[in-house]
Design a protein around this motif. Structure first.
Motif: not given
Length: 52
Positions: A31-33, A37-40, A46-49
């Protein structure tokens, strides 16, 4: 001769089932975001870091 044909036919029939079973695990998919952002895995999104 009949044995060789039977074994070859059995191998050709079983091969797709074995390869499908090996690839059906969803946890191996990548999975790429977007950048920043990173994968939760819990929410499957995807969620913002957030940098504090």
């Amino acid at each position: 001769m009949k044995t060789k044909i039977a074994l070859t036919a059995l191998a050709l029939i079983a091969l797709p089932a074995v390869s499908f079973a090996m690839c059906s695990d969803r946890q191996h998919q990548a999975q790429s975001c977007a950048a920043g952002s990173q994968w939760n895995a819990d929410t499957q999104s995807c969620e913002k870091v957030v940098n504090s």
